[in-house]
Design an enzyme around this catalytic site. Structure first.
Site, PDB file in Angstrom:
ATOM      1  N   HIS A 170      37.212  41.229  33.849  1.00 41.87           N
ATOM      2  CA  HIS A 170      37.426  39.967  33.106  1.00 41.87           C
ATOM      3  C   HIS A 170      36.177  39.102  33.194  1.00 41.87           C
ATOM      4  O   HIS A 170      35.859  38.538  34.244  1.00 41.87           O
ATOM      5  CB  HIS A 170      38.627  39.197  33.682  1.00 41.87           C
ATOM      6  CG  HIS A 170      38.982  37.986  32.882  1.00 41.87           C
ATOM      7  ND1 HIS A 170      40.141  37.879  32.156  1.00 41.87           N
ATOM      8  CD2 HIS A 170      38.309  36.830  32.659  1.00 41.87           C
ATOM      9  CE1 HIS A 170      40.178  36.711  31.538  1.00 41.87           C
ATOM     10  NE2 HIS A 170      39.061  36.050  31.819  1.00 41.87           N
ATOM     11  N   HIS A 211      33.186  36.488  30.658  1.00 42.68           N
ATOM     12  CA  HIS A 211      32.857  35.787  29.403  1.00 42.68           C
ATOM     13  C   HIS A 211      31.348  35.860  29.187  1.00 42.68           C
ATOM     14  O   HIS A 211      30.610  34.973  29.594  1.00 42.68           O
ATOM     15  CB  HIS A 211      33.323  34.327  29.467  1.00 42.68           C
ATOM     16  CG  HIS A 211      34.811  34.200  29.502  1.00 42.68           C
ATOM     17  ND1 HIS A 211      35.566  34.006  28.368  1.00 42.68           N
ATOM     18  CD2 HIS A 211      35.694  34.312  30.524  1.00 42.68           C
ATOM     19  CE1 HIS A 211      36.855  33.971  28.707  1.00 42.68           C
ATOM     20  NE2 HIS A 211      36.953  34.155  30.007  1.00 42.68           N
ATOM     21  N   GLN A 262      39.824  31.384  21.885  1.00 42.35           N
ATOM     22  CA  GLN A 262      39.720  30.341  22.919  1.00 42.35           C
ATOM     23  C   GLN A 262      40.482  29.062  22.557  1.00 42.35           C
ATOM     24  O   GLN A 262      41.151  28.468  23.386  1.00 42.35           O
ATOM     25  CB  GLN A 262      38.242  30.010  23.158  1.00 42.35           C
ATOM     26  CG  GLN A 262      37.975  28.787  24.022  1.00 42.35           C
ATOM     27  CD  GLN A 262      38.144  29.043  25.506  1.00 42.35           C
ATOM     28  OE1 GLN A 262      37.353  29.756  26.105  1.00 42.35           O
ATOM     29  NE2 GLN A 262      39.189  28.487  26.096  1.00 42.35           N
ATOM     30  N   HIS A 306      44.501  36.002  28.254  1.00 45.63           N
ATOM     31  CA  HIS A 306      44.544  34.895  29.195  1.00 45.63           C
ATOM     32  C   HIS A 306      45.992  34.414  29.148  1.00 45.63           C
ATOM     33  O   HIS A 306      46.466  34.000  28.090  1.00 45.63           O
ATOM     34  CB  HIS A 306      43.633  33.763  28.742  1.00 45.63           C
ATOM     35  CG  HIS A 306      42.176  34.016  28.971  1.00 45.63           C
ATOM     36  ND1 HIS A 306      41.498  35.015  28.334  1.00 45.63           N
ATOM     37  CD2 HIS A 306      41.284  33.400  29.783  1.00 45.63           C
ATOM     38  CE1 HIS A 306      40.228  34.997  28.751  1.00 45.63           C
ATOM     39  NE2 HIS A 306      40.074  34.034  29.612  1.00 45.63           N
ATOM     40  N   GLU A 337      47.346  30.434  32.379  1.00 46.65           N
ATOM     41  CA  GLU A 337      46.285  29.898  33.250  1.00 46.65           C
ATOM     42  C   GLU A 337      46.506  28.394  33.389  1.00 46.65           C
ATOM     43  O   GLU A 337      45.826  27.578  32.776  1.00 46.65           O
ATOM     44  CB  GLU A 337      44.886  30.193  32.679  1.00 46.65           C
ATOM     45  CG  GLU A 337      43.778  29.820  33.669  1.00 46.65           C
ATOM     46  CD  GLU A 337      42.376  30.005  33.119  1.00 46.65           C
ATOM     47  OE1 GLU A 337      42.236  30.360  31.931  1.00 46.65           O
ATOM     48  OE2 GLU A 337      41.414  29.794  33.884  1.00 46.65           O
ATOM     49  N   ASP A 397      34.993  36.523  35.876  1.00 45.29           N
ATOM     50  CA  ASP A 397      35.343  35.508  34.875  1.00 45.29           C
ATOM     51  C   ASP A 397      34.113  34.746  34.366  1.00 45.29           C
ATOM     52  O   ASP A 397      33.817  34.791  33.181  1.00 45.29           O
ATOM     53  CB  ASP A 397      36.400  34.541  35.418  1.00 45.29           C
ATOM     54  CG  ASP A 397      37.174  33.807  34.324  1.00 45.29           C
ATOM     55  OD1 ASP A 397      36.905  34.056  33.129  1.00 45.29           O
ATOM     56  OD2 ASP A 397      38.053  32.999  34.655  1.00 45.29           O
ATOM     57  N   TRP A 452      32.410  26.398  32.624  1.00 46.46           N
ATOM     58  CA  TRP A 452      33.558  26.317  33.516  1.00 46.46           C
ATOM     59  C   TRP A 452      33.187  26.453  34.983  1.00 46.46           C
ATOM     60  O   TRP A 452      33.916  26.028  35.851  1.00 46.46           O
ATOM     61  CB  TRP A 452      34.580  27.410  33.160  1.00 46.46           C
ATOM     62  CG  TRP A 452      35.121  27.236  31.792  1.00 46.46           C
ATOM     63  CD1 TRP A 452      36.206  26.459  31.448  1.00 46.46           C
ATOM     64  CD2 TRP A 452      34.625  27.798  30.572  1.00 46.46           C
ATOM     65  NE1 TRP A 452      36.399  26.520  30.091  1.00 46.46           N
ATOM     66  CE2 TRP A 452      35.459  27.331  29.526  1.00 46.46           C
ATOM     67  CE3 TRP A 452      33.577  28.652  30.260  1.00 46.46           C
ATOM     68  CZ2 TRP A 452      35.259  27.684  28.187  1.00 46.46           C
ATOM     69  CZ3 TRP A 452      33.372  29.008  28.942  1.00 46.46           C
ATOM     70  CH2 TRP A 452      34.202  28.522  27.915  1.00 46.46           C
TER      71      TRP A 452
HETATM   72 ZN   LIG Z   1      38.614  34.102  31.256  1.00 44.88          ZN
END
Ligand SMILES: [Zn+2]
Length: 429
Positions: free
Chosen positions: A57, A59, A152, A210, A213, A309, A315
């Site tokens: 996982h 991005h 997203q 996702h 979350e 991630d 983030w």
């Molecule tokens: Zn993610």
């Protein structure tokens, strides 16, 4: 005659002093005292040799964008999403490709050779998709890269979210993503899960969402995802990423939920670094940890693997491409510090994530791809504790990265002259 032999290695299953013989791109033999020679021999005495790490996982369209166009001031998930929304119109294919390739260099140096990345499909320009398809092709000789179409801003919530996701799949993205907890209502979230599972069934693709979350104990899209997985005949092909709401759910409800997930053979993908950083932000004290119920899910027979991630993006300002950093955090957050626990955590960075990604010929048996990493550590607990130097990384039988060992020369009278990683009181020297 082999092309390459790694001599006297320790393996993740606890075997010590084992030779790994490689012929061409494959492992040909794994045994002690392997007879015969090779064009190249690597001495791995007192070193752990593992299959290369797998990140299920990530991005990659956001990685290494830290500070663009500004920093995340609060450090929260929601400001991160808002910040990504500011950066997105400014993205160019060239810059996306350059950052992703730089990250892949870092990944290789850490022995990470298999990555599943979510690719944002919210901007109808789909420049992210174009860029990641290019990256997938360019890194194919050294990294297996899987792409997930990831809405997203919401499949229904974003304007053109539905159309953009379909177009991304038409362009060649491999996997159907989703973000049901970010849709406008619980009902629209559940509708998105159904619609996306239907698309996956129609196109014969896997699903990786996702899912939940959030710290909301009533966010229950994983229940819907498990049910739709069974309904559409997708058992074993569906992953639930994050699942942080399970941390906060009522225990009685979870006792019903986990068997439903097991029936659907859901692949569970928590992201320990990000979950501990971003969840529980609305709590005062006690403050929740926010990672899903790893021990209980593993005990129920579910395939649990850990993702990195984020690395230096809107983030998460930290991260290093090191899956052992992920495992190190997982041990702490899941409180899985027992002897058997550590083996399970290491599996969650290697064989379990390979299973989640459906990788073929992955592992340390004869016939597997010779995708290996030699670590400056004696065994699995030491690797998880030290996050040690990756001395050599092999892809399809060829060394593609080397790092000099970390050795400290001490200048203290009456004490040893060198420290070579270790200092492991349980190691048999
Ligand atoms: Zn993610």
């Amino acid at each position: 005659m082999f092309d390459l032999i790694i001599r006297n290695a320790n393996l993740p299953d606890g075997r010590r002093g084992i030779d790994v013989g490689i012929a061409g791109e494959k492992i040909a033999a794994v045994e002690a005292g392997l007879p015969g020679g090779a064009r190249e021999v690597i001495d791995a005495t007192n070193r752990l040799v593992s299959p290369s790490f797998v990140d299920p996982h990530f991005h990659m369209d956001a990685t290494l964008s830290l500070g663009l166009p500004r920093m995340n001031v609060s450090g929260t998930l929601l400001e991160g999403i808002a910040l990504w929304g500011e950066l997105r119109p400014l993205l160019t294919r060239e810059a996306l490709v350059e950052r992703a390739l730089a990250y892949c260099d870092l990944a290789v140096s850490q022995g990470l050779l298999h990555i599943r990345t979510h690719v944002d499909t919210s901007d109808p320009r789909l420049v992210t998709v174009e860029a990641m398809l290019e990256v997938k092709e360019r890194v194919a000789p050294y990294i297996d890269l899987q792409l997930v179409a990831f809405p997203q801003d919401g499949y229904y919530r974003a304007s053109e979210g539905v159309e953009s996701l379909e177009r991304a799949l038409d362009m060649g993205v491999d996997i159907v993503g989703g973000i049901p907890h970010f849709e406008r209502t619980m009902q629209e979230g559940a509708m998105s899960v159904e619609a996306l599972c239907r698309i996956a069934a129609d196109r014969g693709l896997p699903v990786d969402m996702h899912c939940d979350e959030t710290d909301d104990p009533m966010s229950r899209h994983i229940e819907t995802l498990a049910a739709q997985t069974v309904r559409f005949g997708l058992k074993g092909r569906v992953a639930g990423s994050h699942l942080t709401s399970m941390h906060s759910m009522d225990n009685y409800y979870v006792s019903k939920l986990i068997p439903l997930m097991a029936e659907a053979e859901i692949n569970v993908i928590p992201n320990p670094l990000i979950n501990i950083m971003l969840q529980g932000r609305h709590d005062t004290y006690p403050k929740r940890r926010g990672m899903t119920r790893v021990r209980e899910l593993m005990a129920a027979g579910l395939n649990v693997s850990f993702g990195h991630d984020c690395v230096m993006d809107p983030w998460y300002s930290m991260g290093s491409g090191d899956m052992l950093e992920v495992g190190h955090m997982a041990i702490h957050v899941a409180q899985m510090s027992g002897v058997e626990d550590k083996k399970k955590i290491f599996d969650a960075l290697t064989v379990n994530s390979a299973k989640a990604l459906g990788l073929e010929d992955y592992g340390l048996d004869a016939g597997c791809h010779a995708d290996l990493v030699i670590l400056q550590a004696e065994d699995v607990p030491e690797a998880l504790r030290l996050k040690p130097t990756r001395l050599a990384v092999l892809r399809r039988g060829k060394v593609i990265a080397r790092t000099v060992p970390k050795i400290t020369e001490l200048q203290i009278e009456g004490r040893p002259e060198r420290i070579d990683a270790g200092y492991n009181p349980t190691a048999r020297r």
